[in-house]
Design a protein around this motif. Structure first.
Motif, PDB file in Angstrom:
ATOM      1  N   VAL A 111      11.157 -60.937  46.924  1.00  0.00           N
ATOM      2  CA  VAL A 111      12.562 -59.787  47.387  1.00  0.00           C
ATOM      3  C   VAL A 111      12.738 -58.932  46.040  1.00  0.00           C
ATOM      4  N   VAL A 112      12.849 -57.608  46.547  1.00  0.00           N
ATOM      5  CA  VAL A 112      12.806 -56.754  45.453  1.00  0.00           C
ATOM      6  C   VAL A 112      14.158 -55.817  45.824  1.00  0.00           C
ATOM      7  N   LEU A 113      14.781 -55.520  44.939  1.00  0.00           N
ATOM      8  CA  LEU A 113      16.010 -54.813  44.852  1.00  0.00           C
ATOM      9  C   LEU A 113      15.923 -53.470  44.314  1.00  0.00           C
ATOM     10  N   TRP A 114      16.703 -52.771  44.166  1.00  0.00           N
ATOM     11  CA  TRP A 114      16.700 -51.462  43.522  1.00  0.00           C
ATOM     12  C   TRP A 114      17.901 -51.112  42.571  1.00  0.00           C
ATOM     13  N   SER A 115      17.846 -50.298  41.570  1.00  0.00           N
ATOM     14  CA  SER A 115      18.787 -49.827  40.631  1.00  0.00           C
ATOM     15  C   SER A 115      19.774 -48.660  41.228  1.00  0.00           C
ATOM     16  N   ALA A 116      18.980 -47.932  41.877  1.00  0.00           N
ATOM     17  CA  ALA A 116      19.526 -46.537  42.530  1.00  0.00           C
ATOM     18  C   ALA A 116      18.910 -46.244  43.799  1.00  0.00           C
ATOM     19  N   ALA A 117      19.734 -45.799  44.880  1.00  0.00           N
ATOM     20  CA  ALA A 117      19.356 -45.472  46.216  1.00  0.00           C
ATOM     21  C   ALA A 117      19.175 -43.757  46.054  1.00  0.00           C
ATOM     22  N   SER A 118      18.202 -43.212  46.638  1.00  0.00           N
ATOM     23  CA  SER A 118      18.056 -41.509  46.472  1.00  0.00           C
ATOM     24  C   SER A 118      19.037 -40.856  47.243  1.00  0.00           C
ATOM     25  N   GLY A 119      19.236 -41.816  48.490  1.00  0.00           N
ATOM     26  CA  GLY A 119      20.167 -41.038  49.491  1.00  0.00           C
ATOM     27  C   GLY A 119      19.340 -39.825  50.195  1.00  0.00           C
ATOM     28  N   ASP A 120      18.174 -40.057  50.246  1.00  0.00           N
ATOM     29  CA  ASP A 120      17.244 -39.076  50.836  1.00  0.00           C
ATOM     30  C   ASP A 120      17.346 -38.922  52.318  1.00  0.00           C
ATOM     31  N   PRO A 121      17.926 -39.964  53.051  1.00  0.00           N
ATOM     32  CA  PRO A 121      18.038 -39.927  54.469  1.00  0.00           C
ATOM     33  C   PRO A 121      19.065 -38.898  54.749  1.00  0.00           C
ATOM     34  N   ASP A 122      19.919 -38.458  53.982  1.00  0.00           N
ATOM     35  CA  ASP A 122      21.047 -37.602  54.457  1.00  0.00           C
ATOM     36  C   ASP A 122      20.644 -36.005  54.327  1.00  0.00           C
ATOM     37  N   PRO A 123      20.730 -35.400  55.453  1.00  0.00           N
ATOM     38  CA  PRO A 123      20.139 -34.294  55.293  1.00  0.00           C
ATOM     39  C   PRO A 123      21.237 -33.124  54.707  1.00  0.00           C
ATOM     40  N   HIS A 124      22.495 -33.706  54.530  1.00  0.00           N
ATOM     41  CA  HIS A 124      23.332 -32.608  53.615  1.00  0.00           C
ATOM     42  C   HIS A 124      23.281 -32.707  52.078  1.00  0.00           C
ATOM     43  N   LEU A 125      22.511 -33.593  51.708  1.00  0.00           N
ATOM     44  CA  LEU A 125      22.291 -33.979  50.168  1.00  0.00           C
ATOM     45  C   LEU A 125      21.144 -33.182  49.639  1.00  0.00           C
ATOM     46  N   SER A 126      21.426 -32.032  48.850  1.00  0.00           N
ATOM     47  CA  SER A 126      20.527 -31.133  48.443  1.00  0.00           C
ATOM     48  C   SER A 126      19.673 -31.645  47.535  1.00  0.00           C
ATOM     49  N   GLU A 127      18.472 -31.016  47.112  1.00  0.00           N
ATOM     50  CA  GLU A 127      17.546 -31.666  46.217  1.00  0.00           C
ATOM     51  C   GLU A 127      18.110 -31.618  44.867  1.00  0.00           C
ATOM     52  N   ALA A 128      18.847 -30.721  44.505  1.00  0.00           N
ATOM     53  CA  ALA A 128      19.479 -30.603  43.216  1.00  0.00           C
ATOM     54  C   ALA A 128      20.532 -31.581  43.221  1.00  0.00           C
ATOM     55  N   ALA A 129      21.285 -31.750  43.845  1.00  0.00           N
ATOM     56  CA  ALA A 129      22.333 -32.890  44.183  1.00  0.00           C
ATOM     57  C   ALA A 129      21.654 -34.488  43.905  1.00  0.00           C
ATOM     58  N   THR A 130      20.620 -34.752  44.432  1.00  0.00           N
ATOM     59  CA  THR A 130      19.640 -35.743  44.351  1.00  0.00           C
ATOM     60  C   THR A 130      19.304 -36.211  43.033  1.00  0.00           C
ATOM     61  N   VAL A 131      18.748 -34.932  42.678  1.00  0.00           N
ATOM     62  CA  VAL A 131      17.919 -35.240  41.156  1.00  0.00           C
ATOM     63  C   VAL A 131      19.216 -35.465  40.083  1.00  0.00           C
ATOM     64  N   ALA A 132      20.335 -34.663  40.328  1.00  0.00           N
ATOM     65  CA  ALA A 132      21.423 -34.899  39.159  1.00  0.00           C
ATOM     66  C   ALA A 132      21.929 -36.361  39.605  1.00  0.00           C
ATOM     67  N   ALA A 133      22.084 -36.810  40.661  1.00  0.00           N
ATOM     68  CA  ALA A 133      22.709 -38.329  40.939  1.00  0.00           C
ATOM     69  C   ALA A 133      21.655 -39.306  40.160  1.00  0.00           C
ATOM     70  N   LEU A 134      20.398 -39.065  40.298  1.00  0.00           N
ATOM     71  CA  LEU A 134      19.420 -39.859  39.965  1.00  0.00           C
ATOM     72  C   LEU A 134      18.820 -39.886  38.506  1.00  0.00           C
ATOM     73  N   SER A 135      19.094 -38.715  37.717  1.00  0.00           N
ATOM     74  CA  SER A 135      18.863 -38.554  36.538  1.00  0.00           C
ATOM     75  C   SER A 135      19.275 -39.635  35.673  1.00  0.00           C
ATOM     76  N   PRO A 136      20.520 -40.006  35.935  1.00  0.00           N
ATOM     77  CA  PRO A 136      21.216 -40.982  34.978  1.00  0.00           C
ATOM     78  C   PRO A 136      20.460 -42.480  35.086  1.00  0.00           C
ATOM     79  N   HIS A 137      19.824 -42.537  36.169  1.00  0.00           N
ATOM     80  CA  HIS A 137      19.203 -43.865  36.308  1.00  0.00           C
ATOM     81  C   HIS A 137      17.717 -43.961  35.854  1.00  0.00           C
ATOM     82  N   LEU A 138      17.390 -42.768  35.166  1.00  0.00           N
ATOM     83  CA  LEU A 138      15.832 -42.950  34.842  1.00  0.00           C
ATOM     84  C   LEU A 138      15.761 -43.625  33.556  1.00  0.00           C
ATOM     85  N   HIS A 139      15.424 -45.177  33.606  1.00  0.00           N
ATOM     86  CA  HIS A 139      15.488 -45.938  32.357  1.00  0.00           C
ATOM     87  C   HIS A 139      14.331 -46.714  32.500  1.00  0.00           C
TER      88      HIS A 139
END
Length: 122
Positions: A48-76
């Motif tokens: 079983v594998v879980l995740w640290s952060a979800a991209s939210g990529d199924p949301d058509p209202h979430l822009s590329e820039a917003a997704t990158v901004a939300a995930l960048s703090p989780h790049l560890h």
């Protein structure tokens, strides 16, 4: 027990039969699982594998820039980001491209779950 067995084993068998892939990791949908899920996964040879952060990529209202901004703090080192490679993600390819560039700037390397499990990630 039987219902979870079928839910986990069905896709594993499909991957084996159709694509000759032996899957060994199971991501519980929505991160919802219980002790039976872990037991069944183990019986089926899955981890079983879980995740640290979800991209939210199924949301058509979430822009590329917003997704990158939300995930960048989780790049560890050791963090797991989840994306949809099944065609249901919006901007997934572009976001991954941008995050890989950011990983390079931070001197981090993307790794698969298998690599991380074998101590080769990071």
């Amino acid at each position: 027990h039987d219902a979870q067995w079928q839910e986990i084993d069905g896709p594993v068998e499909l991957l084996r039969e159709r694509y000759h892939i032996h899957a060994t990791f199971f991501r519980p949908p929505y991160g919802e699982y219980d002790s039976t899920t872990v037991e069944v996964a183990r019986e089926l040879g899955q981890r079983v594998v879980l995740w640290s952060a979800a991209s939210g990529d199924p949301d058509p209202h979430l822009s590329e820039a917003a997704t990158v901004a939300a995930l960048s703090p989780h790049l560890h080192d050791g963090n797991v980001l989840i994306f949809h490679a099944n065609g249901r993600g919006w901007h997934t390819r572009e976001v991954v491209r941008d995050l890989v560039a950011e990983l390079e700037r931070r001197r981090l390397r993307p790794a698969t779950i298998a690599e991380m499990s074998n101590g080769c990630g990071g």
